[in-house]
Design a protein around this motif. Sequence first.
Motif, mmCIF file in Angstrom:
data_model
loop_
_atom_site.group_PDB
_atom_site.id
_atom_site.type_symbol
_atom_site.label_atom_id
_atom_site.label_comp_id
_atom_site.label_asym_id
_atom_site.label_seq_id
_atom_site.Cartn_x
_atom_site.Cartn_y
_atom_site.Cartn_z
ATOM 1 N N ALA A 245 20.672 5.883 25.976
ATOM 2 C CA ALA A 245 21.084 6.649 27.154
ATOM 3 C C ALA A 245 21.422 8.076 26.749
ATOM 4 N N TYR A 246 21.315 8.947 27.727
ATOM 5 C CA TYR A 246 21.783 10.337 27.559
ATOM 6 C C TYR A 246 22.996 10.458 28.457
ATOM 7 N N GLY A 247 24.181 10.521 27.900
ATOM 8 C CA GLY A 247 25.376 10.482 28.728
ATOM 9 C C GLY A 247 25.340 9.203 29.546
ATOM 10 N N GLY A 248 25.422 9.323 30.855
ATOM 11 C CA GLY A 248 25.385 8.123 31.688
ATOM 12 C C GLY A 248 23.987 7.692 32.095
ATOM 13 N N VAL A 249 22.967 8.465 31.695
ATOM 14 C CA VAL A 249 21.607 8.167 32.163
ATOM 15 C C VAL A 249 20.922 7.198 31.206
ATOM 16 N N ARG A 250 20.629 5.996 31.709
ATOM 17 C CA ARG A 250 19.968 4.981 30.885
ATOM 18 C C ARG A 250 18.487 5.353 30.741
ATOM 19 N N ALA A 251 18.016 5.524 29.506
ATOM 20 C CA ALA A 251 16.618 5.903 29.284
ATOM 21 C C ALA A 251 15.789 4.730 28.768
ATOM 22 N N LEU A 252 16.390 3.843 27.968
ATOM 23 C CA LEU A 252 15.697 2.638 27.509
ATOM 24 C C LEU A 252 16.557 1.447 27.869
ATOM 25 N N GLY B 291 2.922 5.510 30.876
ATOM 26 C CA GLY B 291 4.001 5.303 31.850
ATOM 27 C C GLY B 291 4.293 6.590 32.582
ATOM 28 N N PRO B 292 4.910 6.466 33.759
ATOM 29 C CA PRO B 292 5.199 7.663 34.555
ATOM 30 C C PRO B 292 6.244 8.558 33.881
ATOM 31 N N ASN B 293 6.424 9.735 34.419
ATOM 32 C CA ASN B 293 7.447 10.648 33.909
ATOM 33 C C ASN B 293 8.797 9.966 33.943
ATOM 34 N N GLY B 294 9.524 10.141 32.861
ATOM 35 C CA GLY B 294 10.874 9.584 32.815
ATOM 36 C C GLY B 294 10.927 8.104 32.465
ATOM 37 N N ALA B 295 9.788 7.504 32.091
ATOM 38 C CA ALA B 295 9.752 6.060 31.797
ATOM 39 C C ALA B 295 10.442 5.715 30.482
ATOM 40 N N GLY B 296 10.569 6.708 29.586
ATOM 41 C CA GLY B 296 11.243 6.450 28.309
ATOM 42 C C GLY B 296 10.339 6.562 27.094
ATOM 43 N N LYS B 297 9.157 7.135 27.271
ATOM 44 C CA LYS B 297 8.188 7.210 26.158
ATOM 45 C C LYS B 297 8.698 8.121 25.043
ATOM 46 N N THR B 298 9.131 9.313 25.425
ATOM 47 C CA THR B 298 9.662 10.255 24.427
ATOM 48 C C THR B 298 10.914 9.692 23.770
ATOM 49 N N THR B 299 11.758 9.075 24.582
ATOM 50 C CA THR B 299 12.996 8.500 24.049
ATOM 51 C C THR B 299 12.694 7.404 23.020
ATOM 52 N N THR B 300 11.651 6.619 23.284
ATOM 53 C CA THR B 300 11.257 5.585 22.320
ATOM 54 C C THR B 300 10.954 6.224 20.970
ATOM 55 N N PRO C 92 6.391 15.761 17.418
ATOM 56 C CA PRO C 92 7.131 15.703 18.680
ATOM 57 C C PRO C 92 6.428 16.480 19.782
ATOM 58 N N GLU C 93 6.912 16.256 21.003
ATOM 59 C CA GLU C 93 6.411 16.995 22.147
ATOM 60 C C GLU C 93 6.598 18.485 21.874
ATOM 61 N N GLY C 94 5.609 19.289 22.209
ATOM 62 C CA GLY C 94 5.759 20.726 22.039
ATOM 63 C C GLY C 94 5.520 21.201 20.607
ATOM 64 N N ASP D 43 3.556 12.620 20.340
ATOM 65 C CA ASP D 43 4.065 12.667 21.709
ATOM 66 C C ASP D 43 3.275 13.688 22.530
ATOM 67 N N GLU D 44 2.420 13.189 23.378
ATOM 68 C CA GLU D 44 1.596 14.017 24.270
ATOM 69 C C GLU D 44 0.937 15.204 23.576
ATOM 70 N N PRO D 45 0.110 14.926 22.567
ATOM 71 C CA PRO D 45 -0.510 16.039 21.838
ATOM 72 C C PRO D 45 -1.501 16.842 22.686
ATOM 73 N N GLU E 133 0.657 9.335 25.722
ATOM 74 C CA GLU E 133 -0.379 10.177 26.302
ATOM 75 C C GLU E 133 -0.447 10.017 27.814
ATOM 76 N N GLN E 134 -0.568 11.140 28.509
ATOM 77 C CA GLN E 134 -0.721 11.106 29.967
ATOM 78 C C GLN E 134 -2.171 10.853 30.362
ATOM 79 N N GLN E 135 -3.088 11.260 29.478
ATOM 80 C CA GLN E 135 -4.508 11.073 29.795
ATOM 81 C C GLN E 135 -4.874 9.631 29.453
HETATM 82 P P1 ATP Z 1 7.772 12.376 30.352
HETATM 83 O O1 ATP Z 1 6.395 11.847 30.531
HETATM 84 O O2 ATP Z 1 8.265 13.112 31.559
HETATM 85 O O3 ATP Z 1 8.001 13.095 29.072
HETATM 86 P P2 ATP Z 1 9.095 10.035 29.241
HETATM 87 O O4 ATP Z 1 8.485 8.717 29.576
HETATM 88 O O5 ATP Z 1 8.806 10.589 27.891
HETATM 89 O O6 ATP Z 1 8.714 11.066 30.363
HETATM 90 P P3 ATP Z 1 11.865 10.331 28.548
HETATM 91 O O7 ATP Z 1 11.747 11.786 28.233
HETATM 92 O O8 ATP Z 1 12.009 9.389 27.428
HETATM 93 O O9 ATP Z 1 10.650 9.860 29.457
HETATM 94 O O10 ATP Z 1 13.082 10.164 29.556
HETATM 95 C C1 ATP Z 1 13.650 8.913 29.953
HETATM 96 C C2 ATP Z 1 14.846 9.161 30.876
HETATM 97 O O11 ATP Z 1 15.867 9.850 30.165
HETATM 98 C C3 ATP Z 1 14.541 10.025 32.077
HETATM 99 O O12 ATP Z 1 15.284 9.517 33.158
HETATM 100 C C4 ATP Z 1 15.022 11.391 31.700
HETATM 101 O O13 ATP Z 1 15.402 12.134 32.817
HETATM 102 C C5 ATP Z 1 16.202 11.078 30.803
HETATM 103 N N1 ATP Z 1 16.392 12.115 29.754
HETATM 104 C C6 ATP Z 1 15.497 12.434 28.799
HETATM 105 N N2 ATP Z 1 15.992 13.409 27.989
HETATM 106 C C7 ATP Z 1 17.217 13.689 28.441
HETATM 107 C C8 ATP Z 1 18.254 14.593 28.024
HETATM 108 N N3 ATP Z 1 18.101 15.383 26.970
HETATM 109 N N4 ATP Z 1 19.394 14.613 28.759
HETATM 110 C C9 ATP Z 1 19.552 13.797 29.835
HETATM 111 N N5 ATP Z 1 18.639 12.919 30.260
HETATM 112 C C10 ATP Z 1 17.481 12.859 29.589
#
Ligand code: ATP
Length: 240
Positions: A13-20, A37-46, A85-87, A163-165, A196-198
């Motif tokens: 989680a990031y603060g109170g936001v559950r990411a995985l 997975g869609p935006n925000g699914a947790g791919k980058t966090t993984t 990493p992304e970017g 991550d999304e090259p 990957e988004q593609q």
């Molecule tokens: P994207 O395709 O948009 O990159 P993703 O699948 O990689 O999406 P993550 O970046 O892992 O998703 O994000 C998962 C959740 O964690 C989302 O709800 C996102 O808003 C939240 N999140 C990600 N990074 C942070 C951060 N630095 N601070 C707060 N919340 C975050």
Amino acid sequence: MSVLLEVSGMTAAYGGVRALDGLDLHVDEGEFVVLLGPNGAGKTTTMKTVSGLLTPLSGRIRFAGRDLVDVPGWRRAGLGLGHVPEGRQIFPDHTVLENLALGAFPIRRRRAEAARRREEMLEIFPRLAERGSQLAGTLSGGEAQMLAIARALMADPRLLMLDEPSLGLAPLKVAELFDHLKRLHDERGLTVLLVEQQAGTALRLADRGYVLERGRVVVEGTGAELRGDPRVQAAYLGRL
Ligand code: ATP
């Protein structure tokens, strides 16, 4: 095939936001696995939890037979985890060759090997050889992505996570990039975990894939199975 990476019951989680939210996945030695997975699914966090940029709340990460959760992030590269990493995150004020040298940090004591790998990278990515003394910040998007990959490969990773090259690259450059990844996998046996988004292109390359939603795996299968899965088709309509 033996399991190289195994993530089980991961929550983050990031603060109170559950990411995985109880994520389970694995990558076998020599496999090419894609995370969709869609935006925000947790791919980058993984990827961030695997490479140690983020500490999970709970769950296990096993890599090459050892538990990673208590291994500090900076040590994980030395164990064979490569992360693009992304970017990209290359060093813009350093030359292409300096960026490659920085990538060799985890194998810095093996000087001959580092030199040999540098030559190998310049052979695989001839554009980088042409641009060796150029500042990385002046490279085109495609070249910068190649450099980010080559830099990660300098440390001779057992697993390369990307991550999304393709982000921000022109279609022709994306094709070139995926061609490089495919060759690294096919010809050199590189194990790859790709976000990957593609989806269509990625699934054609991949042995296997996972679809994530809200921090957990909702579909898993071979590349061909996922391309034929109605849930995947619905989510990526027109992009397969
Ligand atoms: P994207 O395709 O948009 O990159 P993703 O699948 O990689 O999406 P993550 O970046 O892992 O998703 O994000 C998962 C959740 O964690 C989302 O709800 C996102 O808003 C939240 N999140 C990600 N990074 C942070 C951060 N630095 N601070 C707060 N919340 C975050």
